[in-house]
Design a protein around this motif. Structure first.
Motif, PDB file in Angstrom:
ATOM      1  N   THR A 147     -15.955 -13.565  17.609  1.00 33.63           N
ATOM      2  CA  THR A 147     -15.421 -14.359  18.706  1.00 33.63           C
ATOM      3  C   THR A 147     -15.211 -15.775  18.197  1.00 33.63           C
ATOM      4  N   VAL A 148     -14.701 -16.667  19.068  1.00 30.85           N
ATOM      5  CA  VAL A 148     -14.164 -17.938  18.589  1.00 30.85           C
ATOM      6  C   VAL A 148     -15.076 -19.143  18.798  1.00 30.85           C
ATOM      7  N   SER A 149     -16.227 -18.964  19.425  1.00 32.38           N
ATOM      8  CA  SER A 149     -17.144 -20.090  19.599  1.00 32.38           C
ATOM      9  C   SER A 149     -18.548 -19.562  19.829  1.00 32.38           C
ATOM     10  N   ALA A 150     -19.540 -20.385  19.529  1.00 31.21           N
ATOM     11  CA  ALA A 150     -20.923 -20.004  19.805  1.00 31.21           C
ATOM     12  C   ALA A 150     -21.145 -19.875  21.300  1.00 31.21           C
ATOM     13  N   THR A 151     -20.479 -20.729  22.076  1.00 33.17           N
ATOM     14  CA  THR A 151     -20.590 -20.656  23.533  1.00 33.17           C
ATOM     15  C   THR A 151     -20.096 -19.312  24.042  1.00 33.17           C
ATOM     16  N   ALA A 170     -16.251 -17.236  14.578  1.00 31.36           N
ATOM     17  CA  ALA A 170     -15.195 -17.677  13.658  1.00 31.36           C
ATOM     18  C   ALA A 170     -14.310 -18.664  14.417  1.00 31.36           C
ATOM     19  N   PRO A 171     -14.638 -19.957  14.401  1.00 35.38           N
ATOM     20  CA  PRO A 171     -13.898 -20.934  15.226  1.00 35.38           C
ATOM     21  C   PRO A 171     -12.432 -21.038  14.837  1.00 35.38           C
ATOM     22  N   SER A 272     -10.045 -27.410  32.504  1.00 37.79           N
ATOM     23  CA  SER A 272     -10.228 -25.981  32.745  1.00 37.79           C
ATOM     24  C   SER A 272     -11.588 -25.687  33.373  1.00 37.79           C
ATOM     25  N   PHE A 273     -11.613 -24.601  34.144  1.00 37.27           N
ATOM     26  CA  PHE A 273     -12.888 -24.081  34.638  1.00 37.27           C
ATOM     27  C   PHE A 273     -13.581 -23.240  33.572  1.00 37.27           C
ATOM     28  N   TYR A 274     -12.786 -22.688  32.666  1.00 36.46           N
ATOM     29  CA  TYR A 274     -13.340 -21.766  31.667  1.00 36.46           C
ATOM     30  C   TYR A 274     -12.478 -21.822  30.409  1.00 36.46           C
ATOM     31  N   GLU A 275     -13.136 -21.870  29.269  1.00 41.70           N
ATOM     32  CA  GLU A 275     -12.468 -21.786  27.972  1.00 41.70           C
ATOM     33  C   GLU A 275     -13.375 -21.052  27.002  1.00 41.70           C
ATOM     34  N   ALA A 276     -12.762 -20.261  26.133  1.00 41.68           N
ATOM     35  CA  ALA A 276     -13.519 -19.675  25.029  1.00 41.68           C
ATOM     36  C   ALA A 276     -13.522 -20.606  23.828  1.00 41.68           C
ATOM     37  N   SER A 277     -12.441 -21.362  23.671  1.00 37.31           N
ATOM     38  CA  SER A 277     -12.330 -22.314  22.569  1.00 37.31           C
ATOM     39  C   SER A 277     -11.507 -23.512  23.017  1.00 37.31           C
ATOM     40  N   GLY A 278     -10.242 -23.301  23.329  1.00 37.94           N
ATOM     41  CA  GLY A 278      -9.386 -24.402  23.774  1.00 37.94           C
ATOM     42  C   GLY A 278      -8.603 -25.011  22.635  1.00 37.94           C
ATOM     43  N   LEU A 279      -7.384 -24.492  22.389  1.00 39.15           N
ATOM     44  CA  LEU A 279      -6.569 -25.013  21.299  1.00 39.15           C
ATOM     45  C   LEU A 279      -5.897 -26.352  21.615  1.00 39.15           C
ATOM     46  N   PRO A 280      -5.317 -26.562  22.795  1.00 46.71           N
ATOM     47  CA  PRO A 280      -4.584 -27.820  23.027  1.00 46.71           C
ATOM     48  C   PRO A 280      -5.391 -29.094  22.780  1.00 46.71           C
TER      49      PRO A 280
END
Length: 370
Positions: A147-151, A170-171, A272-280
């Motif tokens: 997945t893309v973040s520890a969170t 794997a960020p 955002s209310f929710y993000e897995a990572s957030g590219l922008p």
């Protein structure tokens, strides 16, 4: 020990959102690593439905293959599964052929998020059903599971307390192909507020829009990038005269236009209310654009001390953070400098190294146990 690993290329025929962007960037970064001779003994082959265009990826070492059998889930679950057989596959788009997962221990999968559980209105009923069934198999059988973040790794574990499979973080990188953004440019004196891809419920479009209206009434222009929903179109049509004059929906833009927007904006608003990572936010910081993001653990993981944080449930908090940047040039300049440094920590090369290292490690461990 030698290994041939296929890459699921379904992303090449899908509309490019963040998930598809990660697959594209991984593939290009992996190709650069393979061209440099990293991971000796590993060969990669990108397999995609007929009609997929490989040329924009500029691959030099990774082989490519068109595979007949339709497109979409049917191609992935039937044609790709047959092609993989009992071999190895990297599938980075929240999905993988279930048959391959059940018969092979070499299927690496990335689950970006499980947001369809928290924000069902953002997804079709069919999507929710398919992924609810598929995710159970992926979480049980994927080797490795990324997945893309520890969170997000913690969130996946919290939502699936039975899970025993390790999750590798794997960020994501920051900008396309880790390209050099050039020197920090001076910010224009009359910048505008910017929102990227924020029309879904989980992206808090309502909060961003109401903040944009409040900012417009202060004389600050605002730009929304992405395809507006019918609700978004109606809300702008019914907004105040000041809002209609200063808020613009730009639709989708190409990369050159996006760079110009990041360089011209006074700030990026990302409540955002929710993000897995957030590219922008990382993209904006790459080009020295100050960012306002939600006060969420994942955004702290991504942005550190290089952003201003807001309460996404409180429009006043969102507006206040944006106004701080507009009214304080020294703060804006400091955020631009901090943001550039923070964004540089996240590269697609590093993500590809983590993924390929995990895949090779899992394959060698599996071979050793046979």
């Amino acid at each position: 020990m030698t290994h041939e690993v296929l890459i699921n290329g379904r992303f090449l025929i899908q509309r490019a959102t963040g998930v598809q962007r990660v697959s594209r960037e991984f593939t290009m970064a992996a190709d650069r690593l393979m061209t440099e001779g990293r991971f000796p003994g590993l060969t990669l082959r990108l397999v995609a439905p007929e009609g997929a265009d490989f040329a924009p990826l500029g691959l030099r070492t990774i082989a490519t293959e068109h595979l007949a059998g339709g497109s979409g889930y049917r191609w992935e679950q039937i044609a790709l599964a047959r092609r993989v057989g009992t071999g190895a596959l990297i599938s980075l788009g929240n999905a993988a052929p279930v048959a391959s997962l059940l018969r092979s221990r070499g299927i690496a999968v990335m689950i970006h998020d499980q947001s369809y559980r928290l924000f069902p209105n953002d997804y079709s009923r069919g999507y929710r059903l398919i992924h609810a069934l598929m995710d159970r198999v992926i979480l049980t059988r994927a080797r490795p599971l990324f997945t893309v973040s520890a969170t997000e790794a913690a969130a996946i574990r919290d939502g699936n307390p039975w899970l025993r499979n390790p999750i590798v973080t794997a960020p994501n990188g920051s900008w396309i192909a880790d390209a050099d953004p050039g020197p920090l440019a001076a910010r224009p004196p009359q910048g505008f507020g910017l929102s990227i891809g924020g029309f879904a419920d989980r992206k808090n479009f309502l909060g961003a829009f109401h903040a944009a209206v409040a900012l417009a009434e202060r004389g600050i222009e605002f730009r929304f990038v992405g395809m507006p929903s019918p609700l978004a179109t109606t809300m702008l049509a019914q907004a105040s005269e000041a809002a209609r004059a200063r808020i613009r929906y730009l639709g989708y833009v190409d990369n050159d236009a996006l760079i110009d927007l990041y360089r011209g904006a006074a700030f990026l608003l990302y409540p955002s209310f929710y993000e897995a990572s957030g590219l922008p936010p990382s993209e904006a910081m790459t080009f020295g654009c100050p960012v306002v993001v939600s006060d969420l653990p994942v955004m702290h993981e991504r942005c550190g001390d290089a952003a201003l944080y807001c309460d996404p449930h409180d429009v006043g908090s969102i507006v206040a953070a944006a106004v701080r940047i507009v009214d304080d040039p020294a703060l804006a300049a400091d955020l631009a400098t901090r943001g550039r440094a923070r964004a540089a920590h996240f590269t697609w090369r590093r993500q590809a190294e983590i993924i390929l290292g995990g895949v090779v490690g899992a394959l060698e461990a599996g071979a050793g146990s046979q």
